[in-house]
Design a protein around this motif. Structure first.
Motif, PDB file in Angstrom:
ATOM      1  N   ALA A  18       0.849  -1.185   0.000  1.00 12.03           N
ATOM      2  CA  ALA A  18       0.000   0.000   0.000  1.00 12.03           C
ATOM      3  C   ALA A  18       0.884   1.234   0.000  1.00 12.03           C
ATOM      4  N   TRP A  19       0.349   2.316  -0.521  1.00 15.86           N
ATOM      5  CA  TRP A  19       1.002   3.618  -0.471  1.00 15.86           C
ATOM      6  C   TRP A  19       0.086   4.575   0.290  1.00 15.86           C
ATOM      7  N   VAL A  20       0.683   5.330   1.210  1.00 15.68           N
ATOM      8  CA  VAL A  20      -0.071   6.282   2.023  1.00 15.68           C
ATOM      9  C   VAL A  20       0.526   7.666   1.836  1.00 15.68           C
ATOM     10  N   SER A  21      -0.317   8.628   1.498  1.00 11.04           N
ATOM     11  CA  SER A  21       0.118  10.010   1.336  1.00 11.04           C
ATOM     12  C   SER A  21       0.148  10.709   2.686  1.00 11.04           C
ATOM     13  N   LEU A  22       1.236  11.448   2.950  1.00  9.60           N
ATOM     14  CA  LEU A  22       1.263  12.253   4.171  1.00  9.60           C
ATOM     15  C   LEU A  22       0.285  13.411   4.075  1.00  9.60           C
ATOM     16  N   GLN A  23      -0.006  13.867   2.876  1.00  9.37           N
ATOM     17  CA  GLN A  23      -1.063  14.863   2.709  1.00  9.37           C
ATOM     18  C   GLN A  23      -2.398  14.151   2.896  1.00  9.37           C
ATOM     19  N   GLY A  24      -3.073  14.469   3.970  1.00 11.34           N
ATOM     20  CA  GLY A  24      -4.352  13.841   4.255  1.00 11.34           C
ATOM     21  C   GLY A  24      -4.263  12.555   5.043  1.00 11.34           C
ATOM     22  N   GLY A  25      -3.047  12.014   5.282  1.00  9.68           N
ATOM     23  CA  GLY A  25      -2.940  10.719   5.946  1.00  9.68           C
ATOM     24  C   GLY A  25      -3.753   9.671   5.217  1.00  9.68           C
ATOM     25  N   GLN A  26      -3.627   9.660   3.899  1.00  7.12           N
ATOM     26  CA  GLN A  26      -4.595   9.003   3.017  1.00  7.12           C
ATOM     27  C   GLN A  26      -3.984   7.804   2.296  1.00  7.12           C
ATOM     28  N   VAL A  27      -4.577   6.631   2.487  1.00  6.09           N
ATOM     29  CA  VAL A  27      -4.177   5.471   1.702  1.00  6.09           C
ATOM     30  C   VAL A  27      -4.567   5.734   0.247  1.00  6.09           C
ATOM     31  N   LEU A  28      -3.590   5.664  -0.651  1.00  4.21           N
ATOM     32  CA  LEU A  28      -3.837   5.946  -2.068  1.00  4.21           C
ATOM     33  C   LEU A  28      -3.943   4.688  -2.913  1.00  4.21           C
ATOM     34  N   SER A  29      -3.263   3.630  -2.472  1.00  4.51           N
ATOM     35  CA  SER A  29      -3.171   2.419  -3.282  1.00  4.51           C
ATOM     36  C   SER A  29      -3.103   1.212  -2.376  1.00  4.51           C
ATOM     37  N   TRP A  30      -3.776   0.139  -2.769  1.00  2.00           N
ATOM     38  CA  TRP A  30      -3.667  -1.142  -2.082  1.00  2.00           C
ATOM     39  C   TRP A  30      -3.635  -2.234  -3.140  1.00  2.00           C
ATOM     40  N   ILE A  31      -2.501  -2.878  -3.258  1.00  4.77           N
ATOM     41  CA  ILE A  31      -2.337  -3.959  -4.221  1.00  4.77           C
ATOM     42  C   ILE A  31      -2.355  -5.281  -3.473  1.00  4.77           C
ATOM     43  N   CYS A  32      -3.273  -6.145  -3.864  1.00  3.51           N
ATOM     44  CA  CYS A  32      -3.441  -7.440  -3.229  1.00  3.51           C
ATOM     45  C   CYS A  32      -3.642  -8.487  -4.305  1.00  3.51           C
ATOM     46  N   ALA A  33      -2.915  -9.592  -4.210  1.00  2.00           N
ATOM     47  CA  ALA A  33      -2.968 -10.669  -5.205  1.00  2.00           C
ATOM     48  C   ALA A  33      -2.720 -10.117  -6.605  1.00  2.00           C
ATOM     49  N   GLY A  34      -1.788  -9.159  -6.681  1.00  3.85           N
ATOM     50  CA  GLY A  34      -1.379  -8.613  -7.961  1.00  3.85           C
ATOM     51  C   GLY A  34      -2.349  -7.650  -8.607  1.00  3.85           C
ATOM     52  N   ARG A  35      -3.365  -7.204  -7.864  1.00  2.00           N
ATOM     53  CA  ARG A  35      -4.400  -6.341  -8.446  1.00  2.00           C
ATOM     54  C   ARG A  35      -4.605  -5.110  -7.568  1.00  2.00           C
ATOM     55  N   GLU A  36      -4.727  -3.943  -8.201  1.00  3.38           N
ATOM     56  CA  GLU A  36      -5.052  -2.718  -7.472  1.00  3.38           C
ATOM     57  C   GLU A  36      -6.510  -2.785  -7.028  1.00  3.38           C
ATOM     58  N   ARG A  37      -6.744  -2.529  -5.743  1.00  2.13           N
ATOM     59  CA  ARG A  37      -8.088  -2.662  -5.180  1.00  2.13           C
ATOM     60  C   ARG A  37      -8.759  -1.323  -4.881  1.00  2.13           C
ATOM     61  N   LEU A  38      -7.995  -0.238  -4.883  1.00  2.00           N
ATOM     62  CA  LEU A  38      -8.546   1.087  -4.635  1.00  2.00           C
ATOM     63  C   LEU A  38      -8.516   1.906  -5.917  1.00  2.00           C
ATOM     64  N   TYR A  39      -9.428   2.859  -5.988  1.00  2.00           N
ATOM     65  CA  TYR A  39      -9.487   3.752  -7.151  1.00  2.00           C
ATOM     66  C   TYR A  39      -8.837   5.081  -6.803  1.00  2.00           C
ATOM     67  N   LEU A  40      -7.973   5.553  -7.697  1.00  2.00           N
ATOM     68  CA  LEU A  40      -7.369   6.875  -7.585  1.00  2.00           C
ATOM     69  C   LEU A  40      -7.580   7.581  -8.918  1.00  2.00           C
ATOM     70  N   SER A  41      -8.220   8.725  -8.890  1.00  2.00           N
ATOM     71  CA  SER A  41      -8.539   9.420 -10.134  1.00  2.00           C
ATOM     72  C   SER A  41      -7.272   9.802 -10.902  1.00  2.00           C
ATOM     73  N   PRO A  42      -7.270   9.585 -12.224  1.00  2.00           N
ATOM     74  CA  PRO A  42      -6.127  10.038 -13.023  1.00  2.00           C
ATOM     75  C   PRO A  42      -6.008  11.560 -13.060  1.00  2.00           C
ATOM     76  N   HIS A  43      -7.058  12.246 -12.620  1.00  2.00           N
ATOM     77  CA  HIS A  43      -7.050  13.712 -12.594  1.00  2.00           C
ATOM     78  C   HIS A  43      -6.935  14.263 -11.172  1.00  2.00           C
ATOM     79  N   ALA A  44      -6.580  13.404 -10.218  1.00  2.00           N
ATOM     80  CA  ALA A  44      -6.431  13.863  -8.826  1.00  2.00           C
ATOM     81  C   ALA A  44      -5.408  14.984  -8.747  1.00  2.00           C
ATOM     82  N   ARG A  45      -5.658  15.922  -7.854  1.00  2.00           N
ATOM     83  CA  ARG A  45      -4.781  17.083  -7.694  1.00  2.00           C
ATOM     84  C   ARG A  45      -3.940  16.915  -6.436  1.00  2.00           C
TER      85      ARG A  45
END
Length: 268
Positions: A18-45
């Motif tokens: 998983a990747w966690v952003s210090l801005q917001g204390g926010q989990v951005l990504s969770w990869i499990c069994a080789g697949r991304e399980r969370l959505y992150l907008s390609p246009h996120a600011r």
């Protein structure tokens, strides 16, 4: 991700990460069994004071516009501190007290299992006066196609429909499907949910959070959100562990904790 804020990588068993952003204390990504399980907008600011669209924003001390402060509170736009071992801290300062005049400590913890992501939010009242607050883990769950997804576990539950000014309703269907904008707050309905799509299953359990919120902006609203964009609503649904229907109260020195655990149940 251009302009990426500082991030922390968490490593779990069997390649889970998983990747966690210090801005917001926010989990951005969770990869499990080789697949991304969370959505992150390609246009996120990614900019100071800007909420990041996707992952798991931390909502505190106000849910939505249920209070006088900034929508969804300020925790998702503040810079958090990494305290090690998947723990992230936010404490009051002069900036937060101009928005909400209370002393607090918020802690987000994220723990990876072989097939799970467990997130806990702890709030402590470190001041001398009681305060009330709302909170949520605003979890964006990745989908291949929204129209093929369904959420099980809310059949028979009452809800407030934010698309109709919080008009009350009851979900009569055993499975919630998604056609058009959905923005429902289910009071006193926590955990025990399953999101499925094309044979994949994700179990969603929450503890401490009394409510569940389900949100998808639908085609029209998604197109109007600059940090989302046309068609992106088809790639996620938000299933949120929340304390939103009524505020929680903490006396001086008291603590509260709520958690949400996501468990992959894909066929092997």
């Amino acid at each position: 991700m251009s302009g990426n804020p500082a991030r922390v990588r968490l490593q779990g068993p069997d390649g889970a990460q998983a990747w966690v952003s210090l801005q917001g204390g926010q989990v951005l990504s969770w990869i499990c069994a080789g697949r991304e399980r969370l959505y992150l907008s390609p246009h996120a600011r990614y900019a100071p004071g800007q909420a990041i669209r996707g992952g798991v924003p931390v909502i505190f001390p106000q849910f939505s516009d249920r209070g006088p402060g900034p929508r969804h509170g300020f925790a998702r736009t503040q810079l958090w501190t990494h305290a090690g071992a998947g723990r992230f801290l936010l404490r009051d300062d002069d900036a937060t007290r101009t928005l909400w005049p209370h002393r607090f400590e918020a802690e987000l913890s994220a723990e990876l299992g072989r097939d799970s992501l467990a997130m806990s939010l702890r709030i402590a009242n470190t001041g001398h006066e009681a305060f009330e607050f709302g909170a949520a883990l605003h979890t964006y769950l990745r989908l291949d196609e929204l129209a093929r997804a369904g959420l099980i576990g809310l059949g028979g539950r009452r809800y407030l429909d934010a698309t109709r000014h919080d008009a009350p309703g009851v979900q009569h269907e055993a499975q919630l499907s998604f056609a058009g904008e959905v923005d429902r707050l289910y009071p006193d309905a926590a955990g025990g949910l399953t999101l499925h799509e094309d044979g994949r299953r994700l179990a969603i359990r929450s503890d401490g959070f009394p409510d569940t919120v389900v949100w998808n902006p639908g085609e029209r609203l998604a197109a109007d959100l600059a940090d989302l964009g046309a068609g992106e609503h088809r790639r996620f649904v938000c299933v949120e562990a929340a304390a939103a229907a009524a505020p929680l109260r903490l006396e001086p020195g008291q603590r509260w904790q709520g958690s949400q655990t996501l468990t992959v149940q894909d066929p092997h």
